[in-house]
Design an enzyme around this catalytic site. Sequence first.
Site, PDB file in Angstrom:
ATOM      1  N   LYS A 101      34.704  33.995  48.871  1.00  0.00           N
ATOM      2  CA  LYS A 101      35.007  33.862  47.418  1.00  0.00           C
ATOM      3  C   LYS A 101      36.633  34.450  47.447  1.00  0.00           C
ATOM      4  O   LYS A 101      37.398  33.858  46.559  1.00  0.00           O
ATOM      5  CB  LYS A 101      34.164  34.806  46.410  1.00  0.00           C
ATOM      6  CG  LYS A 101      34.437  34.980  45.272  1.00  0.00           C
ATOM      7  CD  LYS A 101      34.451  33.615  44.305  1.00  0.00           C
ATOM      8  CE  LYS A 101      35.276  33.693  43.095  1.00  0.00           C
ATOM      9  NZ  LYS A 101      34.470  34.596  42.079  1.00  0.00           N
ATOM     10  N   LYS A 131      41.923  42.091  39.926  1.00  0.00           N
ATOM     11  CA  LYS A 131      40.843  42.764  40.650  1.00  0.00           C
ATOM     12  C   LYS A 131      40.569  41.923  41.867  1.00  0.00           C
ATOM     13  O   LYS A 131      40.446  42.625  43.040  1.00  0.00           O
ATOM     14  CB  LYS A 131      39.722  42.856  39.654  1.00  0.00           C
ATOM     15  CG  LYS A 131      38.483  43.577  40.307  1.00  0.00           C
ATOM     16  CD  LYS A 131      37.303  43.170  39.763  1.00  0.00           C
ATOM     17  CE  LYS A 131      36.765  41.796  40.569  1.00  0.00           C
ATOM     18  NZ  LYS A 131      35.457  41.589  40.321  1.00  0.00           N
TER      19      LYS A 131
END
Lengths: 290, 290
Positions: B166, B234
């Site tokens: 990811k 993030k």
Amino acid sequence: MRVAFLGLGIMGRPMAANLVKAGHEVTVWNRTAGKEVSGAQVAATPADAAAGAEVVWMCVSDTTAVEQVLFGENGAAHSLSAGVILVDSSTISPAATTQFAERVRAQGVAWVDAPVTGSKIGAENATLIFIAGGDEAALARIQPLFQAMGKQVFHLGETGKGQCAKLAMNLQIAMIYEGFAEAITLASKLGVDINRLLPLIMASMVKSGVVEYKAPFVMKRDFSPNFPLRLMLKDIHLTRDAAKAARVRLPGLEAVEEVYELAAEDGHADLDYAATLTLLEKWAGIEVKG
Amino acid sequence: MRVAFLGLGIMGRPMAANLVKAGHEVTVWNRTAGKEVSGAQVAATPADAAAGAEVVWMCVSDTTAVEQVLFGENGAAHSLSAGVILVDSSTISPAATTQFAERVRAQGVAWVDAPVTGSKIGAENATLIFIAGGDEAALARIQPLFQAMGKQVFHLGETGKGQCAKLAMNLQIAMIYEGFAEAITLASKLGVDINRLLPLIMASMVKSGVVEYKAPFVMKRDFSPNFPLRLMLKDIHLTRDAAKAARVRLPGLEAVEEVYELAAEDGHADLDYAATLTLLEKWAGIEVKG
């Protein structure tokens, strides 16, 4: 049409060959002798090639080469007559394009900048995309030539705007490939099998034409030059120059530029730009066989 | 199946709704109260939600939130029994994932990391792509749940490898979008009409799913959050942390990280990450109406 084609490199040679194939009367010239195109006349100088041509088409390596081919000793500009259209498929400085176009305009010569995208394979298969700047009338006249060498022409605006858009395109290619190269370097080092990652990339919004084209070569570790790293680096430098002059900050491209410079210094300049991956792998301490 | 769904944010809420729609028995919990999903039970704590569940599915904002939801006061780990499968669709640290999975393994609980790609719209339309790490048996058991919420599952390897992949995916999204944003900023400043540039991008190898999805919003200057900038930032931080620990240099992403940090400081953190463009435009002195 009677066309002088100047520059028989990776791109120019198949482009000129496609003009011949389409039935145009082509005279070619190349800086280093010995290159020819079947069915085309070979001229000894750019001026000789351009004499009598309706269209002079250039595809050379950089801004200096265009200047030399046009305005140097035996340059094509010496034999241009009014009504000739000069087309430049090199990728060069937009600012220099504007200046060169200004100089030949005095002779009644129109300038169309028409850098291409589609790589060596697109040049061979006549599927290039032309990124054109110039006036509508000039573009309309050379339409048959575009058709002989490519599949599409995009008209971006006046002379010079083709080069501006080309830089914006190559900037994206460099960023997309760098993203891919950084991603697979990181994933490999973290133990993810790239053969499992690739289908995910291709199934998701991360999918891009660049990676679709390059990934098979990368997986075979085939870095033979379709688009040599040194030419992409040249384009990155042009882009950074244009950005600097226009007061535009390009932080991503700036980082990528350094990767290309270091990869070139590392001996990869004549390989495909995809070989920048090997530098990232070296930094990460990844050993790749093959 | 009896599913506890923890976290009803932009992604979690439509995901939980799709589980209900597919006929599963769903209990939801959200950190801030007041959120619910029609047809699902609402629990007061993660431990309450997880009691009796066969599968506990998490979709929260970050590594700390996952730790809190699981191991904090009234955390779900207090009511997990052997045989339960814990699925994490948050995007969090791969290293923390491995540690958390180790802790619950002692209770006989299997961990599947299954972060998603496909944005808010994919969550709503059940067209998410799951990027899964975990053992085959656990993945097979939750297959009906994957099907209720997404269109495809990619199995990247053991627990933790889903998170690694990811990060590699979002790295590419960030780089592709940054390339696009830098390209249109430069092109605009050089006087190229972006309405002429976009069709060229879409017709060429520069084409990408990212730009295809984002460009229409960008052209409308609609920066409402599909994927908020603060969450992409993030993820960039997670990627840089993972890269640092693995001794991998990511020069492109490093440059992009700074753009996101500055854009966040500039007040764009809650907008879509596409709003990073406005910072580049500001730097370039481009005034955009609308």
